[in-house]
Scaffold this motif. Structure first.
Motif, PDB file in Angstrom:
ATOM      1  N   GLY A 132      45.419  51.961 -17.838  1.00 19.43           N
ATOM      2  CA  GLY A 132      44.650  50.726 -17.927  1.00 19.43           C
ATOM      3  C   GLY A 132      45.028  49.737 -16.841  1.00 19.43           C
ATOM      4  O   GLY A 132      44.188  49.023 -16.306  1.00 19.43           O
ATOM      5  N   TRP A 133      46.324  49.726 -16.501  1.00 19.70           N
ATOM      6  CA  TRP A 133      46.778  48.837 -15.436  1.00 19.70           C
ATOM      7  C   TRP A 133      46.197  49.230 -14.083  1.00 19.70           C
ATOM      8  O   TRP A 133      45.892  48.366 -13.261  1.00 19.70           O
ATOM      9  CB  TRP A 133      48.305  48.842 -15.375  1.00 19.70           C
ATOM     10  CG  TRP A 133      48.944  47.941 -16.370  1.00 19.70           C
ATOM     11  CD1 TRP A 133      48.426  47.524 -17.552  1.00 19.70           C
ATOM     12  CD2 TRP A 133      50.233  47.335 -16.264  1.00 19.70           C
ATOM     13  NE1 TRP A 133      49.319  46.717 -18.206  1.00 19.70           N
ATOM     14  CE2 TRP A 133      50.432  46.584 -17.446  1.00 19.70           C
ATOM     15  CE3 TRP A 133      51.239  47.377 -15.309  1.00 19.70           C
ATOM     16  CZ2 TRP A 133      51.602  45.859 -17.682  1.00 19.70           C
ATOM     17  CZ3 TRP A 133      52.407  46.658 -15.544  1.00 19.70           C
ATOM     18  CH2 TRP A 133      52.575  45.906 -16.709  1.00 19.70           C
ATOM     19  N   ILE A 134      46.058  50.520 -13.833  1.00 20.02           N
ATOM     20  CA  ILE A 134      45.434  50.953 -12.576  1.00 20.02           C
ATOM     21  C   ILE A 134      44.032  50.376 -12.492  1.00 20.02           C
ATOM     22  O   ILE A 134      43.625  49.809 -11.470  1.00 20.02           O
ATOM     23  CB  ILE A 134      45.385  52.491 -12.477  1.00 20.02           C
ATOM     24  CG1 ILE A 134      46.781  53.091 -12.535  1.00 20.02           C
ATOM     25  CG2 ILE A 134      44.697  52.917 -11.170  1.00 20.02           C
ATOM     26  CD1 ILE A 134      46.793  54.608 -12.675  1.00 20.02           C
ATOM     27  N   LEU A 138      42.531  47.573  -9.708  1.00 18.74           N
ATOM     28  CA  LEU A 138      41.377  47.904  -8.876  1.00 18.74           C
ATOM     29  C   LEU A 138      40.241  46.904  -9.093  1.00 18.74           C
ATOM     30  O   LEU A 138      39.601  46.446  -8.136  1.00 18.74           O
ATOM     31  CB  LEU A 138      40.898  49.328  -9.180  1.00 18.74           C
ATOM     32  CG  LEU A 138      41.868  50.451  -8.794  1.00 18.74           C
ATOM     33  CD1 LEU A 138      41.339  51.798  -9.278  1.00 18.74           C
ATOM     34  CD2 LEU A 138      42.089  50.489  -7.281  1.00 18.74           C
ATOM     35  N   VAL A 139      39.992  46.562 -10.357  1.00 18.18           N
ATOM     36  CA  VAL A 139      38.980  45.554 -10.671  1.00 18.18           C
ATOM     37  C   VAL A 139      39.354  44.224 -10.027  1.00 18.18           C
ATOM     38  O   VAL A 139      38.505  43.524  -9.446  1.00 18.18           O
ATOM     39  CB  VAL A 139      38.844  45.381 -12.199  1.00 18.18           C
ATOM     40  CG1 VAL A 139      38.016  44.143 -12.531  1.00 18.18           C
ATOM     41  CG2 VAL A 139      38.196  46.611 -12.816  1.00 18.18           C
ATOM     42  N   ILE A 155      33.138  49.579  -2.971  1.00 21.22           N
ATOM     43  CA  ILE A 155      33.717  50.109  -1.729  1.00 21.22           C
ATOM     44  C   ILE A 155      35.156  49.620  -1.562  1.00 21.22           C
ATOM     45  O   ILE A 155      36.053  50.386  -1.179  1.00 21.22           O
ATOM     46  CB  ILE A 155      32.856  49.699  -0.513  1.00 21.22           C
ATOM     47  CG1 ILE A 155      31.477  50.350  -0.596  1.00 21.22           C
ATOM     48  CG2 ILE A 155      33.545  50.079   0.798  1.00 21.22           C
ATOM     49  CD1 ILE A 155      30.514  49.902   0.483  1.00 21.22           C
ATOM     50  N   LEU A 156      35.392  48.347  -1.874  1.00 23.05           N
ATOM     51  CA  LEU A 156      36.743  47.797  -1.770  1.00 23.05           C
ATOM     52  C   LEU A 156      37.705  48.504  -2.718  1.00 23.05           C
ATOM     53  O   LEU A 156      38.854  48.793  -2.358  1.00 23.05           O
ATOM     54  CB  LEU A 156      36.721  46.300  -2.078  1.00 23.05           C
ATOM     55  CG  LEU A 156      36.045  45.402  -1.035  1.00 23.05           C
ATOM     56  CD1 LEU A 156      35.903  43.992  -1.568  1.00 23.05           C
ATOM     57  CD2 LEU A 156      36.839  45.397   0.266  1.00 23.05           C
ATOM     58  N   VAL A 157      37.242  48.784  -3.925  1.00 20.40           N
ATOM     59  CA  VAL A 157      38.067  49.500  -4.907  1.00 20.40           C
ATOM     60  C   VAL A 157      38.470  50.861  -4.367  1.00 20.40           C
ATOM     61  O   VAL A 157      39.632  51.287  -4.476  1.00 20.40           O
ATOM     62  CB  VAL A 157      37.302  49.644  -6.240  1.00 20.40           C
ATOM     63  CG1 VAL A 157      37.940  50.710  -7.121  1.00 20.40           C
ATOM     64  CG2 VAL A 157      37.265  48.310  -6.977  1.00 20.40           C
ATOM     65  N   LEU A 158      37.530  51.567  -3.783  1.00 18.22           N
ATOM     66  CA  LEU A 158      37.796  52.901  -3.240  1.00 18.22           C
ATOM     67  C   LEU A 158      38.805  52.840  -2.096  1.00 18.22           C
ATOM     68  O   LEU A 158      39.761  53.627  -2.041  1.00 18.22           O
ATOM     69  CB  LEU A 158      36.494  53.540  -2.758  1.00 18.22           C
ATOM     70  CG  LEU A 158      36.607  54.952  -2.167  1.00 18.22           C
ATOM     71  CD1 LEU A 158      37.171  55.918  -3.194  1.00 18.22           C
ATOM     72  CD2 LEU A 158      35.243  55.422  -1.675  1.00 18.22           C
ATOM     73  N   ALA A 322      50.823  42.000  -4.446  1.00 20.13           N
ATOM     74  CA  ALA A 322      50.875  41.941  -5.907  1.00 20.13           C
ATOM     75  C   ALA A 322      50.143  43.108  -6.555  1.00 20.13           C
ATOM     76  O   ALA A 322      50.647  43.742  -7.488  1.00 20.13           O
ATOM     77  CB  ALA A 322      50.281  40.617  -6.390  1.00 20.13           C
ATOM     78  N   ILE A 323      48.961  43.406  -6.060  1.00 15.68           N
ATOM     79  CA  ILE A 323      48.142  44.446  -6.687  1.00 15.68           C
ATOM     80  C   ILE A 323      48.649  45.840  -6.356  1.00 15.68           C
ATOM     81  O   ILE A 323      48.717  46.723  -7.219  1.00 15.68           O
ATOM     82  CB  ILE A 323      46.670  44.292  -6.265  1.00 15.68           C
ATOM     83  CG1 ILE A 323      46.126  42.949  -6.755  1.00 15.68           C
ATOM     84  CG2 ILE A 323      45.827  45.432  -6.815  1.00 15.68           C
ATOM     85  CD1 ILE A 323      44.684  42.688  -6.380  1.00 15.68           C
TER      86      ILE A 323
END
Length: 471
Positions: A132-134, A138-139, A155-158, A322-323
């Motif tokens: 869920g954290w992944i 990404l979100v 596209i940014l998530v990918l 951070a992400i």
């Protein structure tokens, strides 16, 4: 176009340095033990850095700043649940470290014995929060950068998912922990700078206090501005979810000694509380500047559009650090469960270390690919966090901590633990479908009743079997 160039340059700089550290660690730290528990050799400052960076990634930037925007100081209440959970783990850290566990299911095996169904059930529930954290991270990344760059969030998530593999593949937890420490340092420095900048941009704290609703900016009243029901939901999902989050346990196992493990948890709890103070300040300041955002989770994204170009680059580096830290930690955690607790334990116990490492790297790619698909289909960072916490807690908290409390007795049985996990999940699901705001309560209650009732009715059978064996 200028914004994109600045973000790309700063992001490339941060990723290059961290990637170099990851590759260096990968060359020095080889083998499956480094992948799973970083060779059990991490020093205190690295453990604190990786615990903090893992816990406070995109959730801090999107979900927690969103709470600050919507409900002021209530973000501190949310963070306090995590801090309390870490202090509870501190109390059992000595036992956890000296057992030399590798995963959370190892604890269940120690408490109840090896049982295939129980181990697989616990392993699947253990994977829920990291996975869920992944999705959350990404979100968060897509939400923060889509507006300012004009690039589709999908596209940014990918792109971000592919980049995160740089920190997982070289050496698993060993490379993740050291790059997390680097990311954690960057995060703390830039968080301080961004808070000062946000308050000044809003006209100073005096102006903010006069602009924002008193019920969310007043202290300590603002701690409960989110509402009693939500606070109860957090206390019954985030707090238990912290106690069942394998990523925290792995860093206890990876500490070089018991003292390091215990100090790291206390210090991390303090740093996390400070970070949610930051999230509240940021959220309140952004609300003062723009009280009409339709979605509170877009608060940080809107703040990005107000930054001068030179600071936008720095803040972009902050977000990347951070992400990325949380994604890499979560991927490593999920993959370790699959390879060690399922594949090596039940499918191929004689697997070679080389094959196990190659499988871990392959599964890292697969896990991220699945997370990308789900993040695109189901955006909503805070929902990911709360729901995964709730299900993990309802399935694992009772058998884990009641089992620990009663570990020197014969009261609980394997069958009771299996029923506890299953009924915890079922109770939570039914209550959520029925639209209960505190659905996790029903899951925890179902889990507790099941383990006590089933253990009572199966205890005699276990004792009878033991007598036959002794004869």
């Amino acid at each position: 176009m200028t914004a994109i160039v600045v973000i790309v340059i700063c992001s490339f700089f941060v990723l290059t340095i961290a990637g170099a550290v990851s590759l260096y660690v990968g060359k020095k730290k080889r083998g499956s033990e480094n992948w799973t528990v970083a060779g059990r050799s991490l020093p205190l400052y690295v453990v604190v850095g990786t615990q903090f960076a893992t816990a406070q990634g995109g959730g801090m930037l999107v979900a927690q700043v969103g709470i600050g925007y919507e409900s002021g100081w209530s973000a501190i209440t949310y963070g306090a649940m995590i801090g309390i959970g870490l202090f509870i783990l501190l109390c059992i850290a000595k036992w956890l470290r000296i057992q030399e566990f590798s995963t959370l299911p190892d604890i269940i095996v120690k408490l109840y014995g090896n049982h295939k169904i129980l181990t697989i059930l616990v392993t699947l529930m253990t994977m829920i929060v990291p996975f869920g954290w992944i999705g959350t991270q990404l979100v968060a990344f897509g939400s923060l950068f889509s507006d300012i760059t004009g690039v589709s969030s999908s596209i940014l998530v990918l792109i971000f998912a592919v980049a995160s593999l740089i920190f997982v593949l070289p050496a698993g937890l060993a490379s993740v922990a050291w790059t997390d420490f680097l990311f954690g340092c960057v995060t703390i420095i830039l968080a301080i700078l961004s808070a000062v900048f946000a308050v000044n941009l809003a006209g100073g704290w005096g102006t903010i206090s006069n602009t924002v609703s008193p019920e969310i900016v007043s202290f300590p009243e603002g701690l409960g501005a989110v509402g009693l029901v939500t606070v109860i939901l957090w206390s019954l999902s985030v707090l238990p979810g912290t106690l069942t989050n394998q990523m925290y346990y792995q860093r206890i196992y990876a500490s070089k000694n018991v003292s390091t493990a215990r100090w790291s948890l206390g210090l991390t709890a303090i740093v996390i509380i400070l970070s949610v103070v930051w999230a509240s300040i940021m959220g309140i300041s952004i609300r003062s500047m723009n009280p009409n955002l339709g979605d509170s989770e877009m608060a940080t994204g809107w703040f990005l559009t107000q930054l001068p170009m030179w600071f936008l680059g720095l803040f972009a580096a902050f977000i990347i650090a951070a992400i990325m830290s949380t994604i890499s930690s979560a991927v490593q955690s999920v993959v370790t469960n699959i390879t060690k607790d399922i594949y090596q334990s039940y499918i191929n116990p004689s697997v070679s270390e080389k094959k196990l490492l190659n499988l871990s790297r392959t599964l890292s790619v697969i896990v991220l690919a699945l997370a990308v698909i789900l993040a695109i289909l189901f955006p909503g960072a805070l929902n990911w966090l709360v729901v995964t916490y709730a299900y993990s807690a309802s399935g694992l908290l009772v058998p884990l901590f009641l089992g620990f409390a009663l570990k020197n007795t014969r009261i609980l049985t394997k069958q009771g633990a299996i029923g506890s996990v299953f009924m915890g999940i079922l109770g939570t699901a039914i209550a959520q479908i029925a639209n209960s705001d505190i659905y996790v309560v029903y899951g925890l209650a179902s889990s507790l009743i099941a383990i006590l009732a089933i253990s009572f009715f199966t205890k005699d059978k276990i004792e009878s079997d033991s007598s036959k064996i002794s004869i």
